[in-house]
Scaffold this motif. Structure first.
Motif, short mmCIF file in Angstrom:
data_model
loop_
_atom_site.label_atom_id
_atom_site.label_comp_id
_atom_site.label_asym_id
_atom_site.label_seq_id
_atom_site.Cartn_x
_atom_site.Cartn_y
_atom_site.Cartn_z
N ALA A 87 -77.55 18.57 -103.58
CA ALA A 87 -78.34 19.66 -102.97
C ALA A 87 -77.76 21.01 -103.36
CB ALA A 87 -78.37 19.49 -101.46
N GLN A 88 -76.43 21.13 -103.36
CA GLN A 88 -75.80 22.41 -103.70
C GLN A 88 -76.12 22.82 -105.13
OE1 GLN A 88 -72.85 22.91 -105.91
NE2 GLN A 88 -73.29 25.10 -105.67
N VAL A 89 -75.99 21.90 -106.08
CA VAL A 89 -76.24 22.23 -107.48
C VAL A 89 -77.71 22.61 -107.69
CG1 VAL A 89 -76.32 21.29 -109.83
CG2 VAL A 89 -74.34 20.84 -108.38
N LEU A 90 -78.62 21.84 -107.14
CA LEU A 90 -80.04 22.12 -107.35
C LEU A 90 -80.48 23.42 -106.70
CD1 LEU A 90 -81.56 18.53 -106.92
CD2 LEU A 90 -81.27 19.82 -109.04
N ILE B 271 -73.32 12.74 -103.45
CA ILE B 271 -74.72 12.68 -103.89
C ILE B 271 -75.59 13.64 -103.08
CG2 ILE B 271 -76.73 11.19 -104.18
CD1 ILE B 271 -74.75 8.85 -104.55
N GLY B 272 -75.47 13.55 -101.75
CA GLY B 272 -76.32 14.38 -100.91
C GLY B 272 -75.91 15.84 -100.92
N ILE C 140 -68.24 18.00 -103.31
CA ILE C 140 -69.17 18.88 -104.02
C ILE C 140 -68.66 19.21 -105.41
CG2 ILE C 140 -70.14 21.22 -104.01
CD1 ILE C 140 -70.37 21.00 -100.98
N LEU C 141 -67.35 19.43 -105.53
CA LEU C 141 -66.77 19.68 -106.86
C LEU C 141 -66.93 18.47 -107.77
CD1 LEU C 141 -63.48 21.55 -105.85
CD2 LEU C 141 -65.42 22.53 -107.09
N MET C 142 -66.80 17.27 -107.21
CA MET C 142 -67.01 16.07 -108.02
C MET C 142 -68.43 16.01 -108.56
SD MET C 142 -64.87 12.83 -106.60
CE MET C 142 -65.54 12.76 -104.96
N VAL D 122 -75.56 21.44 -92.58
CA VAL D 122 -76.45 20.28 -92.44
C VAL D 122 -75.64 18.99 -92.48
CG1 VAL D 122 -78.32 19.01 -93.56
CG2 VAL D 122 -78.45 21.49 -93.37
N GLY D 123 -74.54 18.99 -93.25
CA GLY D 123 -73.69 17.81 -93.34
C GLY D 123 -72.85 17.55 -92.12
#
Length: 581
Positions: free
Chosen positions: A108-111, A103-104, A167-169, A333-334
């Motif tokens: 964030a990556q997609v947006l 989710i985080g 992130i791929l999910m 950041v993660g």
């Protein structure tokens, strides 16, 4: 002629099966990514490759696809099974275990990627709707290419592998609203598209919720009813029926077939038949996905590159730079170090396979100009071809950074005395075990692959170390060969299995205890080499049962004895059944 009418695309089907029979073992032997191999084969034997000369050389007609529409229905099945397998991987429990990254990090990556790429597309003169579609679709990476690279490197159990997978999910989940948005934009632009989007989303959510809720109640009893005789062909037919049936329901609700296939996989992932489904579908998945990627290669017109070589040479590296910058920032950041963050950015910097579907639909609905759509497909295809090289460069950079900036605690790991306990995973279960060992004066050391968790527990300095239990050098430093026991308490089931296999291979005599998510996971851990496995669901159920017996008048020792006997019986049943699986 009658035979041709009965099977109008028989030649194309036979040619594909012949190519698949040659390509699959050849690519595996040469250690070439199968996705890239099928993409390349599609370019070569497609209408824009050797097919351009088929009119002059009649013998080429038997070796090329002059009618790519002939394999379009089969390629569509490839897309359905790709979405089905993604849904099968995205069980609710797995999503919850990786929720921080999914989710985080993924959100964030997609947006951020969509915003950056969409803004660039708009600045280059595309309409706002076209820029929005391009930004969203190019923010997605290739699940098929990246997952195969991670699997080949056996990196899914490492922090970078888990973060990339998460992130791929999220990107795969984002495909669903992108399809919905595309349909809304194609249906009507202008001032009225926002209410239309809201109505479509509401209808989509209602349809998905209804199918999911009804499917959860009906699916497992249905499978049990038809599988009493344990006939493999019945199971295969049911799996295909469920997949295509739910896809048909979503299509009838005005949504995409791919969304229905995704929901079918998600529903089956919650049942006890999940692993059997994976085994049954695997041959079809590989064949049909190969067909899909070959059809994608056939749509790639290399003449577009000759028409605009300068822009292509700018666009492919530009896509990698934008996405790698965003992904690297998200991973840093993660909690990942900069070296591994940049490695992950380059690994996820390409365009994804769904770009070909979305861009094709956008061109058909006139949201994108044909020349823009064809050029973007070429950029995505070239970026996928470039991914193995980019991933190799990223890995070298990550290794170089790690050598230049080693973790402070790594060289100071003490070599414990013999008969200590190694705790792998320092979440709630690992910390509870550590407290019990401390109270009894038993030495322990712990490993966790979450750097933020390690940094947040300064009181465990010297006993809690950042790292991956599947890495032999870390376990060797912690004197695993002299340990009294190793205990796996990780939340992530795949990481626990990977660690169990590695520990049993390197330390065959050590006692290896593990916490499992459920009894099926427990059986898998026993097969991987664990000495004893305790399922979480078993212990919670037994403790609750003991409280119930005590409340019904059983003396506490008698209730405890009944529960202990049941615990022993179930654990022995798991151990007895695991070798036969």
């Amino acid at each position: 002629m009658q035979h041709t009418d009965a099977l109008p695309f028989l030649r194309e089907a036979l040619l594909f099966l012949a190519l698949a029979g040659v390509l699959m073992p050849l690519l595996q032997r040469l250690n070439i990514n199968q996705v890239l191999g099928f993409l390349g084969a599609g370019v070569i034997v497609g209408p824009y490759g050797l097919g351009l000369w088929a009119g002059e050389h009649s013998w080429l007609r038997y070796l090329v696809f002059q009618r790519p529409q002939g394999i379009a229905p089969l390629a569509e099945l490839g897309v359905l099974f790709l979405m089905f397998m993604i849904g099968l991987e995205l069980s609710a429990s797995r999503l919850w275990a990786l929720r921080r990254w999914v989710i985080g990090g993924g959100g964030a990556q997609v947006l951020l990627s969509a915003l950056a790429i969409g803004l660039l597309a708009w600045l280059f003169g595309n309409r706002a709707e076209a820029a929005l579609v391009l930004g969203l679709v190019l923010s997605l990476s290739s699940t098929a290419v990246v997952m195969q690279l991670l699997t080949e490197r056996q990196a899914l159990g490492y922090p970078l592998g888990q973060a990339a997978f998460s992130i791929l999910m999220m990107q795969d989940l984002a495909v669903v609203p992108i399809f919905i948005l595309l349909g809304v934009l194609a249906g009507g632009t202008g001032a009225g598209w926002l209410p239309l989007l809201g109505l479509t989303l509401a209808k989509s959510v209602a349809a998905v919720a209804l199918i999911y809720l009804l499917g959860r109640r009906a699916l497992e009893p249905l499978l049990r009813l038809f599988l009493r005789q344990r006939q493999p062909e019945v199971f295969m037919a049911l799996t295909l029926l469920i997949t295509l049936g739910i896809a048909g329901l979503t299509a009838a609700a005005g949504l995409s077939l791919a969304l229905g296939a995704f929901l079918a996989g998600l529903l089956l992932a919650e049942t006890q038949f999940r692993h059997e489904v994976e085994v049954v579908i695997a041959p079809f998945r590989n064949l049909l996905m190969g067909l899909f990627f070959m059809s994608v290669g056939m749509q790639t017109d290399l003449r577009e590159a000759a028409g605009a070589p300068f822009w292509l040479l700018l666009s492919v590296p530009g896509l990698f730079i934008v996405k790698a910058a965003v992904v690297s920032l998200v991973l840093r950041v993660g909690g990942l170090p900069w070296g591994r963050a940049v490695e992950g950015g380059l690994l996820l910097g390409q365009g994804g396979e769904f770009a070909f579907i979305v861009v094709g639909q956008a061109v058909a609905s006139r949201l994108l100009a044909p020349e823009v759509g064809h050029f973007m497909m070429l950029v995505v295809a070239c970026s996928m071809f470039a991914t193995p090289l980019a991933a190799r460069l990223g890995r070298r950079y990550g290794d170089w950074w790690q050598r230049r900036h080693p973790l402070p605690a790594a060289p100071e790991v003490p070599a414990p005395q013999a008969n200590h306990v190694i705790i792998v995973g320092f979440g709630r279960i690992g910390r509870m075990l550590a407290q019990i060992l401390d109270s009894q004066g038993i030495a322990y050391v712990a490993i966790d692959n979450d750097p933020q968790l390690v940094a947040q527990l300064p009181d465990q300095a010297g006993r809690l170390h950042y790292g991956d239990a599947a890495r032999g050098e870390l376990l060797h430093r912690l004197a695993a060969g002299r340990a009294a026991a190793i205990v796996l308490t990780m939340d992530h089931s795949a990481s626990a299995l990977h660690a169990a296999r590695t520990i049993r291979r390197d330390y065959p005599d050590v006692q290896l205890f593990a916490r499992a998510r459920d009894e099926a996971h427990a059986e898998a851990l026993l097969r991987a080499g664990a000495s004893l496995v305790v399922p979480e669901t078993l212990e919670s159920g037994l403790q609750l049962s003991q409280f119930v017996l005590h409340s019904l008048g059983f003396p506490e020792p008698a209730a405890a004895q009944v529960i202990q006997q049941e615990r022993q019986r179930r654990i022995e049943a798991i151990q007895d059944s695991s070798p036969a699986l």
